[in-house]
Design a protein around this motif. Structure first.
Motif, PDB file in Angstrom:
ATOM      1  N   SER A   6       7.361   0.321  10.213  1.00  0.00           N
ATOM      2  CA  SER A   6       8.750   0.748  10.507  1.00  0.00           C
ATOM      3  C   SER A   6       9.036   2.044  10.938  1.00  0.00           C
ATOM      4  O   SER A   6       8.517   3.002  10.127  1.00  0.00           O
ATOM      5  N   MET A   7      10.019   2.301  11.714  1.00  0.00           N
ATOM      6  CA  MET A   7      10.275   3.592  12.161  1.00  0.00           C
ATOM      7  C   MET A   7      11.356   4.423  10.998  1.00  0.00           C
ATOM      8  O   MET A   7      11.115   5.770  10.997  1.00  0.00           O
ATOM      9  N   TYR A   8      12.358   3.710  10.601  1.00  0.00           N
ATOM     10  CA  TYR A   8      13.097   4.264   9.842  1.00  0.00           C
ATOM     11  C   TYR A   8      12.729   4.085   8.042  1.00  0.00           C
ATOM     12  O   TYR A   8      13.465   4.583   7.559  1.00  0.00           O
ATOM     13  N   TYR A   9      11.921   3.344   7.797  1.00  0.00           N
ATOM     14  CA  TYR A   9      11.582   3.012   6.500  1.00  0.00           C
ATOM     15  C   TYR A   9       9.982   3.381   6.217  1.00  0.00           C
ATOM     16  O   TYR A   9       9.257   2.313   6.521  1.00  0.00           O
ATOM     17  N   GLU A  10       9.512   4.507   5.422  1.00  0.00           N
ATOM     18  CA  GLU A  10       8.227   4.719   5.504  1.00  0.00           C
ATOM     19  C   GLU A  10       7.280   3.793   4.827  1.00  0.00           C
ATOM     20  O   GLU A  10       6.126   3.586   5.140  1.00  0.00           O
ATOM     21  N   TYR A  11       7.868   2.846   4.050  1.00  0.00           N
ATOM     22  CA  TYR A  11       6.932   1.824   3.190  1.00  0.00           C
ATOM     23  C   TYR A  11       7.356   0.620   3.563  1.00  0.00           C
ATOM     24  O   TYR A  11       7.214  -0.369   2.891  1.00  0.00           O
TER      25      TYR A  11
ATOM     26  N   ASN B 224       1.177  -8.288   1.546  1.00  0.00           N
ATOM     27  CA  ASN B 224       0.148  -7.691   2.353  1.00  0.00           C
ATOM     28  C   ASN B 224       0.178  -8.120   3.808  1.00  0.00           C
ATOM     29  O   ASN B 224       0.206  -9.397   4.069  1.00  0.00           O
ATOM     30  N   PRO B 225       0.174  -7.354   4.701  1.00  0.00           N
ATOM     31  CA  PRO B 225       0.393  -7.719   6.306  1.00  0.00           C
ATOM     32  C   PRO B 225      -0.654  -8.830   6.699  1.00  0.00           C
ATOM     33  O   PRO B 225      -0.636  -9.546   7.206  1.00  0.00           O
ATOM     34  N   TYR B 226      -2.040  -8.665   6.106  1.00  0.00           N
ATOM     35  CA  TYR B 226      -3.020  -9.495   6.272  1.00  0.00           C
ATOM     36  C   TYR B 226      -2.875 -10.918   5.880  1.00  0.00           C
ATOM     37  O   TYR B 226      -3.334 -11.736   6.424  1.00  0.00           O
TER      38      TYR B 226
ATOM     39  N   ARG C 105       0.866  -1.175   0.043  1.00  0.00           N
ATOM     40  CA  ARG C 105      -0.061  -0.019   0.024  1.00  0.00           C
ATOM     41  C   ARG C 105       0.852   1.194   0.101  1.00  0.00           C
ATOM     42  O   ARG C 105       0.441   2.357  -0.427  1.00  0.00           O
ATOM     43  N   LEU C 106       2.239   1.083   0.405  1.00  0.00           N
ATOM     44  CA  LEU C 106       2.833   2.431   0.561  1.00  0.00           C
ATOM     45  C   LEU C 106       4.121   2.514  -0.326  1.00  0.00           C
ATOM     46  O   LEU C 106       4.551   3.494  -0.687  1.00  0.00           O
ATOM     47  N   TYR C 107       4.670   1.230  -0.718  1.00  0.00           N
ATOM     48  CA  TYR C 107       5.849   1.104  -1.359  1.00  0.00           C
ATOM     49  C   TYR C 107       5.653   1.764  -2.856  1.00  0.00           C
ATOM     50  O   TYR C 107       6.393   2.483  -3.203  1.00  0.00           O
ATOM     51  N   PRO C 108       4.431   1.825  -3.650  1.00  0.00           N
ATOM     52  CA  PRO C 108       4.256   2.413  -4.648  1.00  0.00           C
ATOM     53  C   PRO C 108       4.236   4.026  -4.575  1.00  0.00           C
ATOM     54  O   PRO C 108       4.878   4.707  -5.322  1.00  0.00           O
ATOM     55  N   LEU C 109       3.843   4.364  -3.482  1.00  0.00           N
ATOM     56  CA  LEU C 109       4.086   5.839  -3.177  1.00  0.00           C
ATOM     57  C   LEU C 109       5.553   6.178  -2.992  1.00  0.00           C
ATOM     58  O   LEU C 109       5.934   7.340  -3.465  1.00  0.00           O
ATOM     59  N   TRP C 110       6.179   5.301  -2.469  1.00  0.00           N
ATOM     60  CA  TRP C 110       7.632   5.515  -1.926  1.00  0.00           C
ATOM     61  C   TRP C 110       8.346   5.672  -3.478  1.00  0.00           C
ATOM     62  O   TRP C 110       9.428   6.429  -3.554  1.00  0.00           O
ATOM     63  N   LYS C 111       8.168   4.622  -4.390  1.00  0.00           N
ATOM     64  CA  LYS C 111       8.758   4.606  -5.422  1.00  0.00           C
ATOM     65  C   LYS C 111       8.494   6.234  -6.471  1.00  0.00           C
ATOM     66  O   LYS C 111       9.425   6.430  -6.976  1.00  0.00           O
TER      67      LYS C 111
END
Length: 249
Positions: free
Chosen positions: A232-237, A212-214, A164-170
Motif C-alpha cells: 500500500s502506498m499510504y499505509y506502511e503495514y 498472510n498474502p501467500y 510481517r509489518l503490522y507488529p512493527l507499526w504497532k
C-alpha cells in the motif's frame, strides 16, 4: 437524504451476527489515515490505478462512500455495500451532495450480499475490510464473487493488514519519533486495551485480523484466479491483493 429513501437501495434481513457488526453499527466514518478530502482523493487515485478500468464496480464495505464517490466518475454504474446502517446513512448523504447518480447502495454483509445481485461486475473490491473476515470467510467471499465477475474482471482487496509489518507499526517503527521508550509505551497501551476489551467482550481495536498474502494467494489459486500483492502506498503495514482469472491456453 435518509438511507431508506435512496433510489434502488435494497435491504437484507440481518441481525448482528458477530462482534464486528456491533462494533460498526453506529460508526459514520471509515478508518482512513486522514479524513481530509485532499488525502481521500490521493488514496482514491492510487486505488483507481490498481483497479485499472472496467465499467461496473461493486465496493464491499464501502462505509460512508468516502472512496466510492471518487471512483464514480470513472465507472458507468457502481454498487456500494455495507452492513452498518449508520455508515450507509452517511454514504447516502455524501452521494447526494456530490450528485453521483450512478451509485446505488445495499445494506448487507459478506453472506447476504449475493442474494441481492442480478448482474455481473467488472470490478469487485473491498478496501480495509478483509481483515474483519476469517480465512474461511475470505474463501467463501472469493468463491461467490467469482460467480458475479465479468470474464475479464478483477477482484481487488485493498489495505489488508500484513502480519510481517503490522507488529512493527504497532511498535511505532514507522513513526518519525520512533524509539525504544515509544515502543515500550505502545506495548503497555496495547496490553491495557486488550485486557479492557476482553473484559467487555468487544474487539480491542478497529484493525481486525492480519492475513498472510501467500495464504490469500493460495485461496485465489484454488478458485482459478491469479493473484499478485502490492504494498500500500499510504499505509506502511498494509498490502493490496489483485486477482484475475487465469488466462486460457
Amino acid at each position: 437524504m435518509e438511507v431508506e429513501s435512496r433510489k434502488k437501495m435494497k435491504k437484507t434481513h440481518m441481525g448482528p451476527k458477530n462482534t464486528w457488526e456491533g462494533f460498526f453499527k453506529d460508526k459514520t466514518h471509515g478508518g482512513h489515515r486522514y479524513s481530509s478530502e485532499e488525502f481521500l482523493a490521493m488514496e482514491a487515485r492510487e486505488k483507481l490505478f490498481h483497479l485499472d478500468g472496467g465499467k461496473t464496480l461493486l465496493d464491499f464495505g464501502c462505509g460512508s462512500a468516502e472512496l466510492l464517490t471518487y471512483y464514480a466518475p470513472e465507472y458507468d454504474q457502481l454498487l456500494g455495500v455495507d452492513f452498518s446502517p449508520s455508515m450507509l446513512g452517511e454514504a447516502s448523504k455524501r452521494i447526494s451532495q456530490r450528485k453521483c447518480n450512478n451509485i446505488d447502495l445495499i445494506l448487507a454483509d459478506h453472506e447476504t450480499l449475493w442474494e441481492n445481485l442480478d448482474s455481473n461486475f467488472d470490478r469487485i473490491t473491498a478496501a480495509g475490510v478483509i481483515q474483519y473476515l476469517t480465512f474461511q470467510e475470505i474463501d467463501d467471499f472469493i468463491a461467490k464473487a467469482s460467480e458475479y465477475l465479468s470474464t475479464d474482471g478483477k477482484i481487488v482487496f485493498f489495505d489488508i493488514l500484513d502480519p510481517r509489518l503490522y507488529p512493527l507499526w504497532k511498535l511505532g517503527v514507522f513513526a518519525p519519533n520512533a524509539g525504544l521508550l515509544k515502543a515500550l509505551y505502545r506495548v503497555g497501551c496495547d496490553f491495557q486495551s486488550s485486557i479492557l476489551s476482553a473484559l467487555k467482550n468487544r474487539p480491542r481495536n478497529i484493525y481486525g485480523f492480519t492475513h498472510n498474502p501467500y495464504k490469500i494467494q493460495k485461496i485465489a489459486n484454488k478458485h482459478d484466479l491469479e493473484m499478485r500483492y502490492i504494498q500500500s502506498m499510504y499505509y506502511e503495514y498494509k498490502y493490496h491483493a489483485i486477482m484475475g482469472r487465469v488466462p486460457e491456453l
